[in-house]
Scaffold this active site. Sequence first.
Site, PDB file in Angstrom:
ATOM      1  N   ASP A   3      -3.186  -5.587   2.774  1.00  0.00           N
ATOM      2  CA  ASP A   3      -4.008  -5.574   1.556  1.00  0.00           C
ATOM      3  C   ASP A   3      -4.149  -6.975   0.945  1.00  0.00           C
ATOM      4  O   ASP A   3      -5.028  -7.206   0.119  1.00  0.00           O
ATOM      5  CB  ASP A   3      -3.330  -4.689   0.492  1.00  0.00           C
ATOM      6  CG  ASP A   3      -3.951  -3.311   0.373  1.00  0.00           C
ATOM      7  OD1 ASP A   3      -5.168  -3.187   0.623  1.00  0.00           O
ATOM      8  OD2 ASP A   3      -3.225  -2.369  -0.005  1.00  0.00           O
ATOM      9  N   GLN A  25      -1.358   3.091  -0.866  1.00  0.00           N
ATOM     10  CA  GLN A  25      -2.571   3.378  -1.626  1.00  0.00           C
ATOM     11  C   GLN A  25      -2.262   3.346  -3.122  1.00  0.00           C
ATOM     12  O   GLN A  25      -1.306   3.960  -3.585  1.00  0.00           O
ATOM     13  CB  GLN A  25      -3.134   4.751  -1.202  1.00  0.00           C
ATOM     14  CG  GLN A  25      -4.457   5.117  -1.834  1.00  0.00           C
ATOM     15  CD  GLN A  25      -5.591   4.170  -1.435  1.00  0.00           C
ATOM     16  OE1 GLN A  25      -5.676   3.720  -0.304  1.00  0.00           O
ATOM     17  NE2 GLN A  25      -6.462   3.861  -2.378  1.00  0.00           N
ATOM     18  N   LYS A  42      -9.976   5.393   5.890  1.00  0.00           N
ATOM     19  CA  LYS A  42      -9.232   4.371   6.639  1.00  0.00           C
ATOM     20  C   LYS A  42      -8.813   4.918   8.005  1.00  0.00           C
ATOM     21  O   LYS A  42      -8.901   4.216   9.022  1.00  0.00           O
ATOM     22  CB  LYS A  42      -7.998   3.929   5.841  1.00  0.00           C
ATOM     23  CG  LYS A  42      -8.362   3.051   4.657  1.00  0.00           C
ATOM     24  CD  LYS A  42      -7.263   2.927   3.615  1.00  0.00           C
ATOM     25  CE  LYS A  42      -7.829   2.246   2.374  1.00  0.00           C
ATOM     26  NZ  LYS A  42      -6.984   2.327   1.204  1.00  0.00           N
TER      27      LYS A  42
END
Length: 285
Positions: free
Chosen positions: A120, A97, A53
């Site tokens: 997300d 995460q 990322k």
Amino acid sequence: MSKIISGKELSAELKAAMAARVAEFPAKYGRVPHLAVILVGDNPASVSYVTGKAKAAAEVGIRNTTIRRPADISEEELLGLIAELNADDEVDGILVQLPLPKHIDEDKVIAAIDIRKDVDGFHPLNVAALWQKQPCTLPCTPKGIMKMLERAGVAVAGKKAVVIGRSNIVGLPVAKLLLDANATVTIAHSRTADLPAVTREADILVVAIGRPKFVTADMVGDGAVVIDVGVNRDPETGKLCGDVDFAAVEGKASVITPVPGGVGPMTITCLMENTVECFLAKMGE
Ligand code: GUN
């Protein structure tokens, strides 16, 4: 031979176009989008995703801050960190995460993220908006899969789609996007009776079950479109492999995605896109 959809190539194109847009942001808005990524612990797969990322953000010109915390961080401390990032006017996107250590309630953490910074698309209000067909931030992997189907020229309307896996991150939302694209969708899972009979009927087969080479040639109908979401280590060779036995299925599918270089890069590219979208929404665009 199947047509292989390269997520790597499509990602490179999309990132290049995004980089050109982002390059104009400092003059227009005074700064570039800023993504904050929280990594708890040192799970090797998570470390690898977070590194990917950061690399993609650098390519696109997005500012990335990776915040690492030890695996024994308390839930309260983690919620405190999220509250700080929520309040920070110069943070546009927050990604925690997953998975988190067992002593932390993942649902509580996700719900604590400001929905406007939920890159997300996991916040319960974003999920609700998706299922009500309202504007929302789409989760990155399902969004990337739909872009790959589009790029490959796969007509989804009227097709039979089978999704193996029912996770909140991939299985459920990709099933909803396929349904919205007018496919007839079946969600299969570990308890599905006679799974091969179900999957053989699929015109479009999306596999997100997390087991190396789980889908074998006998589970795929001739000419099917096969999308492999898995990222696993092959227990025999130790190399990265998907949930689909690529070598066996390649001849049978009309279109297939590889691992690595398939869905994975598209997930990261869509995360960059979501970050840009959250930034622009904040700037009133
Ligand atoms: N872990 C595996 N996939 C994902 C993802 O898309 N987002 C986050 N936050 N964690 C993940």
